[in-house]
Design a protein around this motif. Sequence first.
Motif, PDB file in Angstrom:
ATOM      1  N   UNK A  44     -30.112  -9.646  37.417  1.00 48.21           N
ATOM      2  CA  UNK A  44     -30.094  -9.144  36.048  1.00 48.21           C
ATOM      3  C   UNK A  44     -30.034  -7.626  36.081  1.00 48.21           C
ATOM      4  N   UNK A  45     -29.076  -7.064  35.370  1.00 44.96           N
ATOM      5  CA  UNK A  45     -28.931  -5.612  35.268  1.00 44.96           C
ATOM      6  C   UNK A  45     -29.423  -5.173  33.902  1.00 44.96           C
ATOM      7  N   UNK A  46     -30.297  -4.165  33.889  1.00 45.55           N
ATOM      8  CA  UNK A  46     -30.833  -3.625  32.649  1.00 45.55           C
ATOM      9  C   UNK A  46     -30.298  -2.212  32.485  1.00 45.55           C
ATOM     10  N   UNK A  47     -29.654  -1.979  31.349  1.00 45.33           N
ATOM     11  CA  UNK A  47     -28.975  -0.705  31.112  1.00 45.33           C
ATOM     12  C   UNK A  47     -29.610   0.087  29.978  1.00 45.33           C
ATOM     13  N   UNK A  48     -29.660   1.378  30.181  1.00 47.06           N
ATOM     14  CA  UNK A  48     -29.972   2.347  29.143  1.00 47.06           C
ATOM     15  C   UNK A  48     -29.224   3.613  29.539  1.00 47.06           C
ATOM     16  N   UNK A  49     -28.872   4.415  28.614  1.00 48.55           N
ATOM     17  CA  UNK A  49     -27.981   5.537  28.877  1.00 48.55           C
ATOM     18  C   UNK A  49     -28.399   6.374  30.086  1.00 48.55           C
ATOM     19  N   UNK A  50     -29.653   6.836  30.117  1.00 51.48           N
ATOM     20  CA  UNK A  50     -30.067   7.776  31.167  1.00 51.48           C
ATOM     21  C   UNK A  50     -30.779   7.130  32.355  1.00 51.48           C
ATOM     22  N   UNK A  51     -31.122   5.854  32.266  1.00 46.05           N
ATOM     23  CA  UNK A  51     -31.819   5.153  33.348  1.00 46.05           C
ATOM     24  C   UNK A  51     -33.004   5.965  33.857  1.00 46.05           C
ATOM     25  N   UNK A  52     -33.858   6.349  32.917  1.00 50.88           N
ATOM     26  CA  UNK A  52     -35.036   7.127  33.308  1.00 50.88           C
ATOM     27  C   UNK A  52     -36.339   6.552  32.762  1.00 50.88           C
ATOM     28  N   UNK A  53     -36.275   5.706  31.733  1.00 49.17           N
ATOM     29  CA  UNK A  53     -37.512   5.228  31.120  1.00 49.17           C
ATOM     30  C   UNK A  53     -37.479   3.724  30.820  1.00 49.17           C
ATOM     31  N   UNK A  54     -36.871   3.316  29.697  1.00 51.30           N
ATOM     32  CA  UNK A  54     -36.939   1.910  29.281  1.00 51.30           C
ATOM     33  C   UNK A  54     -36.309   0.956  30.282  1.00 51.30           C
ATOM     34  N   UNK A  55     -35.143   1.295  30.804  1.00 43.64           N
ATOM     35  CA  UNK A  55     -34.502   0.399  31.774  1.00 43.64           C
ATOM     36  C   UNK A  55     -35.312   0.311  33.053  1.00 43.64           C
ATOM     37  N   UNK A  56     -35.973   1.397  33.421  1.00 44.82           N
ATOM     38  CA  UNK A  56     -36.822   1.412  34.616  1.00 44.82           C
ATOM     39  C   UNK A  56     -38.073   0.566  34.364  1.00 44.82           C
ATOM     40  N   UNK A  57     -38.653   0.693  33.175  1.00 42.28           N
ATOM     41  CA  UNK A  57     -39.803  -0.156  32.826  1.00 42.28           C
ATOM     42  C   UNK A  57     -39.411  -1.635  32.902  1.00 42.28           C
ATOM     43  N   UNK A  58     -38.235  -1.955  32.384  1.00 42.46           N
ATOM     44  CA  UNK A  58     -37.780  -3.356  32.374  1.00 42.46           C
ATOM     45  C   UNK A  58     -37.507  -3.865  33.788  1.00 42.46           C
TER      46      UNK A  58
ATOM     47  N   UNK B  75     -43.885   9.370  32.988  1.00 42.45           N
ATOM     48  CA  UNK B  75     -44.721   8.478  32.187  1.00 42.45           C
ATOM     49  C   UNK B  75     -44.335   7.014  32.410  1.00 42.45           C
ATOM     50  N   UNK B  76     -43.054   6.747  32.648  1.00 41.87           N
ATOM     51  CA  UNK B  76     -42.616   5.380  32.956  1.00 41.87           C
ATOM     52  C   UNK B  76     -43.199   4.941  34.296  1.00 41.87           C
ATOM     53  N   UNK B  77     -43.110   5.815  35.276  1.00 48.37           N
ATOM     54  CA  UNK B  77     -43.656   5.490  36.604  1.00 48.37           C
ATOM     55  C   UNK B  77     -45.165   5.289  36.535  1.00 48.37           C
ATOM     56  N   UNK B  78     -45.842   6.113  35.756  1.00 41.01           N
ATOM     57  CA  UNK B  78     -47.294   5.983  35.604  1.00 41.01           C
ATOM     58  C   UNK B  78     -47.661   4.653  34.952  1.00 41.01           C
ATOM     59  N   UNK B  79     -46.943   4.273  33.894  1.00 39.21           N
ATOM     60  CA  UNK B  79     -47.229   3.004  33.212  1.00 39.21           C
ATOM     61  C   UNK B  79     -47.020   1.820  34.153  1.00 39.21           C
TER      62      UNK B  79
ATOM     63  N   UNK C  41     -48.140   8.783  26.815  1.00 39.41           N
ATOM     64  CA  UNK C  41     -48.729   7.726  27.665  1.00 39.41           C
ATOM     65  C   UNK C  41     -48.929   6.438  26.859  1.00 39.41           C
ATOM     66  N   UNK C  42     -49.448   6.586  25.667  1.00 38.36           N
ATOM     67  CA  UNK C  42     -49.693   5.425  24.810  1.00 38.36           C
ATOM     68  C   UNK C  42     -48.353   4.738  24.467  1.00 38.36           C
ATOM     69  N   UNK C  43     -47.349   5.526  24.108  1.00 40.37           N
ATOM     70  CA  UNK C  43     -46.043   4.959  23.756  1.00 40.37           C
ATOM     71  C   UNK C  43     -45.401   4.253  24.948  1.00 40.37           C
ATOM     72  N   UNK C  44     -45.506   4.839  26.126  1.00 40.66           N
ATOM     73  CA  UNK C  44     -44.928   4.200  27.317  1.00 40.66           C
ATOM     74  C   UNK C  44     -45.660   2.906  27.645  1.00 40.66           C
TER      75      UNK C  44
END
Length: 170
Positions: A5-19, A50-54, A130-133
């Motif tokens: 499964x490939x998860x895409x987001x424009x910058x591949x720095x936050x949401x796609x990495x979390x997923x 913040x993604x890595x921390x979460x 942090x809370x949002x992530x």
Amino acid sequence: MTINILILCTHNSARSVLAEGMLNHLAKKLGRDVRAFSAGSAPSGRLNPFALEALSEAGVDISGYRSKSWDEFTTPEAPPLSVVITVCDSAAAEQCPVFFGAPSAQGQPVKVHWGYPDPSNAEGGDEGKRRAFELTRQAIAYRMLQLLALPLERMDRAACQAALAEIGRS
């Protein structure tokens, strides 16, 4: 056979990495043969701390993660993809990538959109971010658990598309 499964987001720095992190973590815990990857159409070249921390605080192994281009998944050497999920929040008029990718032996991957607001835009300084992530990570984990409950290896393309679209509406 592994479901890729490939998860895409424009910058591949936050949401796609979390997923990517949550899907791989949960699949391993549940003994499912599912492998997640993430990429972007215009990768930033860096991961949001913040993604890595979460992820790390949720017990996810973040070693080896990097921001990468979706071009890596269009070559003959790329893993055959069963599903492509975009996670940009289109409601915020954010440009989400469109993936064409190389077809696998099973044909083109099923494509679905599961939008999440960008936690990088949260107000309240570092604590607000942090809370949002963390809330975004939890929302993503909830959908990934629903995905992992599906009999993906036995579903035809139409059934998979319908089930994944339904998860996106929940």
